[in-house]
Write a protein that holds these residues in place. Structure first.
Motif, PDB file in Angstrom:
ATOM      1  N   ALA A   9       0.823  -1.215   0.000  1.00 18.64           N
ATOM      2  CA  ALA A   9       0.000   0.000   0.000  1.00 18.64           C
ATOM      3  C   ALA A   9       0.854   1.259   0.000  1.00 18.64           C
ATOM      4  O   ALA A   9       0.348   2.345  -0.252  1.00 18.64           O
ATOM      5  CB  ALA A   9      -0.931  -0.007   1.209  1.00 18.64           C
ATOM      6  N   LEU A  32       2.613  -5.398  -6.905  1.00 19.97           N
ATOM      7  CA  LEU A  32       1.791  -4.507  -7.712  1.00 19.97           C
ATOM      8  C   LEU A  32       1.413  -5.169  -9.036  1.00 19.97           C
ATOM      9  O   LEU A  32       0.273  -5.064  -9.503  1.00 19.97           O
ATOM     10  CB  LEU A  32       2.525  -3.193  -7.975  1.00 19.97           C
ATOM     11  CG  LEU A  32       2.619  -2.207  -6.807  1.00 19.97           C
ATOM     12  CD1 LEU A  32       3.539  -1.047  -7.158  1.00 19.97           C
ATOM     13  CD2 LEU A  32       1.243  -1.701  -6.408  1.00 19.97           C
ATOM     14  N   SER A  35      -1.277  -7.825  -8.538  1.00 18.56           N
ATOM     15  CA  SER A  35      -2.556  -7.335  -8.013  1.00 18.56           C
ATOM     16  C   SER A  35      -3.300  -6.564  -9.096  1.00 18.56           C
ATOM     17  O   SER A  35      -2.715  -6.162 -10.106  1.00 18.56           O
ATOM     18  CB  SER A  35      -2.309  -6.411  -6.814  1.00 18.56           C
ATOM     19  OG  SER A  35      -1.534  -7.058  -5.814  1.00 18.56           O
ATOM     20  N   GLN A  38      -3.620  -0.607  -8.780  1.00 22.14           N
ATOM     21  CA  GLN A  38      -3.771   0.033  -7.478  1.00 22.14           C
ATOM     22  C   GLN A  38      -3.917   1.550  -7.640  1.00 22.14           C
ATOM     23  O   GLN A  38      -3.163   2.178  -8.390  1.00 22.14           O
ATOM     24  CB  GLN A  38      -2.545  -0.249  -6.607  1.00 22.14           C
ATOM     25  CG  GLN A  38      -2.280  -1.722  -6.360  1.00 22.14           C
ATOM     26  CD  GLN A  38      -3.285  -2.317  -5.395  1.00 22.14           C
ATOM     27  OE1 GLN A  38      -3.555  -1.736  -4.351  1.00 22.14           O
ATOM     28  NE2 GLN A  38      -3.825  -3.471  -5.754  1.00 22.14           N
ATOM     29  N   HIS A  40      -3.528   5.129  -5.791  1.00 20.44           N
ATOM     30  CA  HIS A  40      -2.783   5.687  -4.665  1.00 20.44           C
ATOM     31  C   HIS A  40      -3.218   7.126  -4.416  1.00 20.44           C
ATOM     32  O   HIS A  40      -3.276   7.933  -5.355  1.00 20.44           O
ATOM     33  CB  HIS A  40      -1.275   5.652  -4.949  1.00 20.44           C
ATOM     34  CG  HIS A  40      -0.737   4.279  -5.193  1.00 20.44           C
ATOM     35  ND1 HIS A  40      -0.354   3.434  -4.182  1.00 20.44           N
ATOM     36  CD2 HIS A  40      -0.543   3.594  -6.346  1.00 20.44           C
ATOM     37  CE1 HIS A  40       0.071   2.292  -4.694  1.00 20.44           C
ATOM     38  NE2 HIS A  40      -0.039   2.368  -6.002  1.00 20.44           N
ATOM     39  N   TRP A  49      -2.990   6.005 -10.572  1.00 22.58           N
ATOM     40  CA  TRP A  49      -2.991   4.547 -10.676  1.00 22.58           C
ATOM     41  C   TRP A  49      -1.577   4.034 -10.928  1.00 22.58           C
ATOM     42  O   TRP A  49      -0.802   4.664 -11.644  1.00 22.58           O
ATOM     43  CB  TRP A  49      -3.881   4.093 -11.830  1.00 22.58           C
ATOM     44  CG  TRP A  49      -5.340   4.340 -11.612  1.00 22.58           C
ATOM     45  CD1 TRP A  49      -6.047   5.445 -11.991  1.00 22.58           C
ATOM     46  CD2 TRP A  49      -6.273   3.463 -10.963  1.00 22.58           C
ATOM     47  NE1 TRP A  49      -7.363   5.322 -11.616  1.00 22.58           N
ATOM     48  CE2 TRP A  49      -7.534   4.119 -10.988  1.00 22.58           C
ATOM     49  CE3 TRP A  49      -6.168   2.203 -10.379  1.00 22.58           C
ATOM     50  CZ2 TRP A  49      -8.665   3.549 -10.438  1.00 22.58           C
ATOM     51  CZ3 TRP A  49      -7.298   1.633  -9.836  1.00 22.58           C
ATOM     52  CH2 TRP A  49      -8.529   2.298  -9.857  1.00 22.58           C
TER      53      TRP A  49
END
Length: 211
Positions: A9, A32, A35, A38, A40, A49
């Motif tokens: 994160a 990352l 996944s 993400q 942020h 992103w």
């Protein structure tokens, strides 16, 4: 290292993301990639992103109407006046990008690259010959940091005597120091020197055109 020990994160926009071991940074990027994209948060900004997979990069690159490059190419958006004064071709969308690309693409055809390949080979040999025969040396300083400079100066027809000046100015613009997050290179005073140099070069080429 297990995923539970890695704080994925942590935003890549923060110093914290980078102030860790190289292996830990690789693990963060691996997570990352594994996944979904993400998002942020960004203090003082709209957030961003993380696009870290090849297929994601290709998709984003093909949709400039949604993913514009026109606001700059760092996490922090460039001030409009900086883009107007020192904007790069990579910070443009079509049709402006297409027009600028058309101006320079002749230098990168297969024929043009073949013509300059021999010259680049000779420059590489000079750099290799300069590598110390014994002891430690910094590969970036001696080779990796020099070759792109030599090739770009060769493509632009810049005098060899000016290479040290160009390297010093460009290093200052991109923040070649321990400070990783100089997010506004367009505001660097060195840009003014580069702009002045380019203007003088342009005036000279108008008087004495070359290839």
């Amino acid at each position: 290292m297990s995923p539970s020990t890695i704080d994925v994160a942590v935003s890549p926009a923060t110093q914290e993301f980078w102030d860790t071991s190289f292996d830990r940074r690789l693990d963060r990027f691996r997570l990352l990639r594994e996944s979904p994209p993400q998002f942020h948060d960004e203090p003082g900004g709209p957030g961003f992103w993380s696009i870290v997979r090849y297929d994601q990069v290709v998709d984003v690159s093909r949709r400039p109407e949604t993913f514009s490059s026109a606001a700059g190419f760092t996490i922090a958006d460039f001030p409009a006046e900086a883009l107007a004064f020192a904007g790069s071709m990579i910070a443009m969308d079509d049709p402006q990008h297409r027009r600028f690309r058309g101006i320079v693409q002749g230098a990168f055809t297969h024929r043009s690259v073949r013509q300059i390949a021999g010259t680049i080979d000779r420059h590489v040999q000079v750099l290799i010959d300069a590598i110390p025969a014994s002891g430690e040396f910094d590969f970036v300083d001696v080779v990796a940091g020099q070759l792109p400079l030599v090739v770009i100066c060769e493509l632009l027809g810049l005098p060899p005597a000016d290479r040290d000046l160009i390297k010093r100015l460009t290093d200052q613009v991109v923040g070649n120091s321990n400070e990783l997050f100089t997010n506004s290179p367009g505001m660097s005073p060195s840009v003014l020197e580069i702009y002045s140099y380019a203007a003088q070069l342009g005036a000279s080429r108008k008087m004495k055109p070359s290839d």
